[in-house]
Enzyme design. Structure first.
Site, short mmCIF file in Angstrom:
data_model
loop_
_atom_site.label_atom_id
_atom_site.label_comp_id
_atom_site.label_asym_id
_atom_site.label_seq_id
_atom_site.Cartn_x
_atom_site.Cartn_y
_atom_site.Cartn_z
N CYS A 165 11.16 0.70 8.94
CA CYS A 165 11.36 -0.56 8.22
C CYS A 165 12.58 -0.44 7.29
O CYS A 165 12.51 0.27 6.28
CB CYS A 165 10.12 -0.89 7.41
SG CYS A 165 10.38 -2.28 6.28
N TYR B 138 14.43 -2.86 -0.66
CA TYR B 138 13.63 -3.36 -1.78
C TYR B 138 12.38 -2.55 -2.11
O TYR B 138 12.10 -2.29 -3.27
CB TYR B 138 13.23 -4.81 -1.50
CG TYR B 138 12.26 -5.40 -2.48
CD1 TYR B 138 12.68 -5.75 -3.76
CD2 TYR B 138 10.92 -5.56 -2.16
CE1 TYR B 138 11.77 -6.27 -4.68
CE2 TYR B 138 10.02 -6.08 -3.08
CZ TYR B 138 10.45 -6.44 -4.33
OH TYR B 138 9.57 -6.94 -5.24
N ASN C 57 -1.56 2.47 5.28
CA ASN C 57 -0.42 1.64 4.89
C ASN C 57 0.20 1.09 6.18
O ASN C 57 0.62 1.87 7.02
CB ASN C 57 0.60 2.49 4.12
CG ASN C 57 1.90 1.76 3.83
OD1 ASN C 57 2.94 2.39 3.72
ND2 ASN C 57 1.87 0.45 3.71
N GLY C 58 0.23 -0.23 6.30
CA GLY C 58 0.79 -0.84 7.51
C GLY C 58 -0.01 -2.05 7.90
O GLY C 58 -0.71 -2.64 7.07
N GLY D 278 1.57 -1.05 -4.56
CA GLY D 278 0.33 -1.83 -4.58
C GLY D 278 -0.30 -1.82 -5.95
O GLY D 278 -0.53 -0.74 -6.50
N CYS E 213 0.77 -1.22 0.00
CA CYS E 213 0.00 0.00 0.00
C CYS E 213 0.81 1.29 0.00
O CYS E 213 1.87 1.38 0.60
CB CYS E 213 -0.99 0.05 1.15
SG CYS E 213 -2.05 -1.39 1.18
N CYS F 73 7.20 -10.87 8.58
CA CYS F 73 6.96 -9.47 8.98
C CYS F 73 5.52 -9.35 9.47
O CYS F 73 4.61 -9.83 8.82
CB CYS F 73 7.16 -8.56 7.77
SG CYS F 73 6.71 -6.85 8.12
FE1 SF4 Z 1 10.45 -4.12 7.60
FE2 SF4 Z 1 8.81 -5.98 8.43
FE3 SF4 Z 1 11.40 -6.54 8.12
FE4 SF4 Z 1 10.60 -4.96 10.11
S1 SF4 Z 1 10.09 -7.13 9.88
S2 SF4 Z 1 12.32 -4.61 8.69
S3 SF4 Z 1 8.89 -3.87 9.19
S4 SF4 Z 1 9.96 -5.99 6.50
#
Ligand code: SF4
Length: 474
Positions: A252, A258, A115-116, A41, A15, A398
């Protein structure tokens, strides 16, 4: 048979948001902002506008130019708008879950674009449902709307403070009422969100996931929305409220590896330069003798430039990408091995035959694509294939809005580095260290979430939390 272009071996962006305050072409500018954020997205897109009294909206499945026509944009009247692009996994991919999400309560309309990923979503929904709430979608945003409605008697500012005190996890969010645009970033600051001003001599503001959206609409970058900040933009100008501070910031770092576009500045520094630096540090950490270094476009392009410049090994583009492969294509009638890879990427046989090459990749998730890619090089007679990854092994899922597979499906979770090397058919395999990755950004490790690499989750998910529990990530 139709085959989806989306590569299951890549982590998925989840997103992007863009909002405009006080511009007569708010919908069109939001459209262009979303266009710039399309990489975050590709499954659905939506824009909601306000003319000060009434809300207008359009959401649909597909890419931004597929969802909006000139006619639709003209029907989105008003000076305020928010927009959203979304990725979702198969099955959740329907227009009910497209954002922004809009609802009216006691005559006031609220739209949310998020977004999240909220890590206490299940408990919150259960609590709200017990109290009589009825949900139309599986989106986190809808929970936010219900919480806002519950607290609306307190007035807007208090309602939003109460709402954010209840939600946990990653959220860079835009809210819109008939007269306000509000930007909210969680106290850890997982996802990016920035503020810009349009270059039109007026007080028009833009809020977007990435600075590349500001560039496209010729807005000047002002600053990032701070972790824990609620920025309210209305006829009185800008006003910030602040949530309780998090123990630490945890942006993040994968945005830099990426997700984000290389022409964006994310968390205060440029993505192109940090990716190039990842390659430079990789060259310092691991020296290999080879004829040249090359990426599989576009994965690892910028790290490959850095690696080449730092190591002195020439950079070559030994694999050519077909830029005209669409979202879907017809599979060949007879089974053709690795067709999905070769339709997009074709190694140059006469150039590669007998060579020793170093491939730079930005990440390995399941390893299936990597295996096909290496095989395509062996098939054209490459003598040695070494691979360098411009991030550490991705061992953990994640919970904060990025769609990695579950732990067991991550190849680095299930195998040692030597086992991955053998599985991919490589002569050698090297990953960038965590220290090297952090060094590439130029700021300290305390600022980042590194959980997918080291398992240190900055915000603990609820006990029964499963990242796909509600299909509500975004
Ligand atoms: Fe990013 Fe998720 Fe990895 Fe944390 S766990 S660095 S938020 S991709």
């Amino acid at each position: 048979m139709l085959h989806c272009k989306m590569n299951p071996d890549r982590p998925r962006e989840e997103c992007g948001v863009c909002g405009i305050f006080d511009h007569k072409d708010a919908a069109k500018l939001t459209y262009f902002g979303l266009y710039a954020l399309q990489h975050r997205g590709q499954e659905s897109a939506g824009i909601v506008t306000s003319d000060g009294d009434k809300i207008y909206q359009h959401r649909g499945m597909g890419l931004v130019p597929e969802v909006f026509s000139e006619e639709i944009l003209q029907s989105l009247i008003g000076n305020i708008s928010i927009g959203h692009v979304r990725y979702s996994t198969t099955g959740e991919s329907n227009v009910v879950n497209a954002q922004p999400f809009t609802a009216t309560h006691l005559g006031c309309t609220l739209s949310v674009a998020h977004n999240g990923n909220l890590v206490n979503i299940r408990a919150l929904r259960e609590e709200l449902e017990k109290d009589g709430s009825i949900f139309q979608s599986t989106m986190d945003s809808e929970v936010v709307i219900h919480l806002m409605a519950r607290h609306s008697h307190l007035g807007f500012d208090e309602a939003i403070l109460k709402t954010v005190s209840k939600i946990k996890g990653a959220y860079s969010m835009l809210l819109m009422t008939e007269k306000k645009l509000v930007a909210v970033r969680d106290p850890n600051g997982f996802r990016p969100l920035c503020l810009g001003k349009l270059n039109n001599g007026s007080g028009s503001y833009v809020v977007a996931s990435e600075t590349c959206a500001l560039d496209l609409i010729e807005a000047a970058y002002i600053r990032d929305i701070e972790p824990g900040e609620i920025l309210i933009i209305d006829e009185n100008g800008l006003n910030s409220l602040y949530m309780e501070k998090a123990e630490r910031q945890s942006c993040c770092i994968f945005e830099h590896v990426y997700f984000a576009r290389p022409d964006s500045d994310i968390f205060g520094f440029n993505v192109y330069q940090s990716r190039k630096r990842m390659g430079e540090i990789l060259a310092r950490e691991c020296k290999i003798d080879a004829d040249f270094v090359m990426p599989f476009p576009d994965s690892g392009n910028y790290a490959a430039i850095g690696y080449s410049q730092a190591s002195g090994i020439p950079l070559e583009m030994g694999v050519i990408r077909n830029h005209y492969v669409g979202r879907t294509f017809i599979q060949p009638t007879q089974s053709m091995r690795d067709f999905s890879v070769r339709v997009k990427l074709n190694p140059i046989r006469s150039f590669l035959e007998g060579k020793r090459v170093i491939i730079i990749e930005d990440s390995i998730i399941r390893g299936t694509t990597g295996r096909s890619r290496v095989r395509s090089l062996r098939d054209v007679g490459v003598k040695e294939v070494h691979m360098m990854i411009s991030c550490p092994p991705t061992r953990n899922p994640c919970y904060y809005g990025i769609d990695f597979p579950s732990g067991g499906e991550l190849i680095a979770n299930a195998k040692t580095i030597d086992e991955i090397r053998d599985h991919l058919g490589l002569d050698s395999l090297h990953y960038l260290s965590i220290e090297g990755l952090v060094e590439a950004t130029g700021i300290s490790a305390d600022n980042f979430c590194l959980a997918c690499f080291n398992g240190d989750y900055p915000v603990a998910p609820d006990k029964d939390f499963h990242k796909l529990a509600l299909g509500s990530k975004c």
